[in-house]
Design a protein around this motif. Structure first.
Motif, PDB file in Angstrom:
ATOM      1  N   ALA A 437       0.825  -1.211   0.000  1.00 56.75           N
ATOM      2  CA  ALA A 437       0.000   0.000   0.000  1.00 56.75           C
ATOM      3  C   ALA A 437       0.855   1.255   0.000  1.00 56.75           C
ATOM      4  N   GLY A 443      -1.854   4.614  -5.868  1.00 55.70           N
ATOM      5  CA  GLY A 443      -2.752   4.588  -4.720  1.00 55.70           C
ATOM      6  C   GLY A 443      -3.915   3.628  -4.876  1.00 55.70           C
ATOM      7  N   GLU A 446      -5.052  -0.063  -0.432  1.00 54.05           N
ATOM      8  CA  GLU A 446      -5.176   0.515   0.905  1.00 54.05           C
ATOM      9  C   GLU A 446      -5.325  -0.608   1.922  1.00 54.05           C
TER      10      GLU A 446
END
Length: 496
Positions: A437, A443, A446
């Motif tokens: 992550a 991105g 997560e």
């Protein structure tokens, strides 16, 4: 003089293309990338009409000079033939054309391309065969020499060189390259241009065009004494000195016959047609079989306009274990950004290995699957596909990997990451991980809470809509021997 000019030009092209394949800095492509794009088969597959028409016009004007100057595999065979002549001079002799082999080989090549077996067809493609030899055998020697220079420069506090890793990208490709080199060396040593005039599909197509070339070697029967010296030095075995005939479909315009004729009976000029009542010893004009002409022309057109439907198969995404990390098994292989889809890559790729040799991140390697043999695919044991790198798309001469900007690459999805729970360090260890992550450049990963054996742990969750498939998470994952997160390829790429 013509022979010397031919040798100088051949040496320039030969050394330039070698540099393209052994260079790992990207500098060679800036200066000499055009040498790869003017190769016959890559130009046809890329539908580069300008290059294709230019090479056809060159052959119509001067004969098969492409085979003796521009084609690196042809020049390499000339080197082996030259070494053979050092051991025994006047070693060749005239032989009849093996049309029973050369035309079926062309048809087989076209059929294999149409069936989506481009990897198998590329085994007899001249530029691809030379590329495999250069990438597998010469590039490691070049890098080792560079590393020695880097070591010496380091002791002198100089940063003029930097070291690079030498590693085996594909054992099958290395074996194929060695076998190809040995076979061609033996054939060229003993019989000169046997491969070019019996197996090579490019040689067959250009051989048909060269029958009608404007300039060609011509025998002056008034000067010829039938000594046969020209035939004994013709590495294409195309001069019948007894009948004063030259098979122009096999002649590669090497000019060796001009240099070795002591009577000056051979000239590189425009043939003068003979009258009907010419003497019996004069060479009669060739009768071209119209059906054969249509057959070869149809094969060439089919090659240049083929729309290949490659078979969709499931393959392993890499090679054997590299260091202590094993290759992840993928249902769909990953192909580079710019290739648009697996099918597009299969349609245009000749397996020349130029993109593999140019990849600075150790991501590209040749496929070992039979249907996609030697075509590039991606795996992330040694590195990941950096968003700022687009070198493979810049060097591909066939259009298999289309030119793509850095901005376009950053938004091109070639695959998506998949989390494997049983391999994850964050699940089984007492401390959190989260490396995937933290390092994801877009991105797309997560950390989310999950209950495991009565305790809450933070595990990765992948947003497939944002993931571009760069492989950074797979490369950096600390799990061994298999990564806890890997990239699954997409059949077709898309913009996100």
């Amino acid at each position: 003089m013509l022979r010397k000019i031919r040798i100088v030009l051949a040496a320039i092209f030969f050394l330039g293309i070698i540099w393209l394949f052994v260079d790992f800095t990207g500098l060679a492509h800036v200066w000499l990338g055009w040498m790869a794009k003017i190769q016959f088969l890559p130009a046809v597959l890329a539908l580069n009409v300008g290059v294709f028409v230019g090479l056809a016009a060159l052959t119509l004007a001067l004969g098969r000079v492409y085979c003796s100057i521009i084609c690196p595999l042809g020049v390499m065979q000339d080197l082996f033939a030259w070494l053979g002549r050092k051991t025994r001079k006047n070693r060749y002799c005239y032989s009849k054309p093996k049309n029973w082999l050369r035309y079926p080989m062309l048809v087989l090549f076209v059929v294999l391309m149409l069936l989506g077996a481009g990897g198998i067809a590329s085994l007899i493609a001249p530029y691809s065969a030379f590329g495999r030899i250069a990438q597998s055998l010469l590039q490691p020697l070049w890098i080792w020499g560079n590393n020695l220079c880097a070591l010496a420069a380091e002791h002198l506090d100089s940063y003029a060189f930097y070291s690079a890793d030498v590693w085996l990208k594909s054992l099958p490709v290395l074996i194929i390259a060695v076998v190809t080199l040995v076979v061609l060396a033996v054939l060229a040593w003993r019989n000169g241009r046997t491969y070019c005039n019996t197996i090579c599909p490019v040689g067959t197509v250009l051989g048909f065009i060269s029958r009608f070339s404007l300039l060609k070697p011509v025998i002056d029967t008034s000067k010829c004494n039938s000594c046969g010296l020209c035939a004994r030095n013709c590495k294409a075995s195309c001069i019948n000195s007894k009948e004063h005939q030259i098979d122009y479909s096999r002649c590669v315009a090497c000019m060796d016959c001009l240099e070795n004729c002591r009577q000056g009976a051979i000239s590189y000029s425009i043939p003068i047609r003979k009258r009907k009542n010419s003497e019996s010893q004069d060479r009669s004009s060739e009768n071209i079989d119209k059906s054969k002409r249509a057959f070869v022309t149809g094969s060439a057109v089919a090659l240049s306009t083929a729309a290949i439907q490659a078979q969709k198969i499931k393959v392993d995404g890499g090679l054997a274990a590299v260091e202590d990390k094993k290759v992840s098994k993928r249902k769909t292989r990953i192909v580079p950004p710019g290739s648009l889809s697996i099918n597009n890559l299969s349609q245009h790729c000749t397996g020349c290995q130029l993109c593999v040799s140019e990849c600075p991140n150790g991501v590209l390697r040749p496929s070992t699957s039979l249907m996609n043999l030697m075509q590039p695919e991606m795996s992330f044991e040694r590195g990941f596909c950096r968003p700022e790198c687009n070198r493979c798309s810049q060097v591909c001469p066939t259009g298999a990997i289309r030119p793509i900007t850095v901005e376009q690459k950053s938004s091109t999805q070639i695959g998506h990451a998949v989390w494997i729970r049983c391999n994850c360090v964050a699940v089984h260890a007492d401390h959190p991980c989260g490396l995937c992550a933290r390092k994801c450049p877009v991105g797309a990963i997560e950390m989310v809470p999950m209950t495991h054996k009565g305790r809450e742990v933070m595990v990765p969750a992948v947003n497939e809509e944002k993931c571009i498939g760069c492989g950074k998470c797979e490369n950096l994952c600390p799990a061994r021997p298999f990564s806890a997160i890997y990239v699954e390829g997409h059949e077709s790429h898309k913009e996100i």
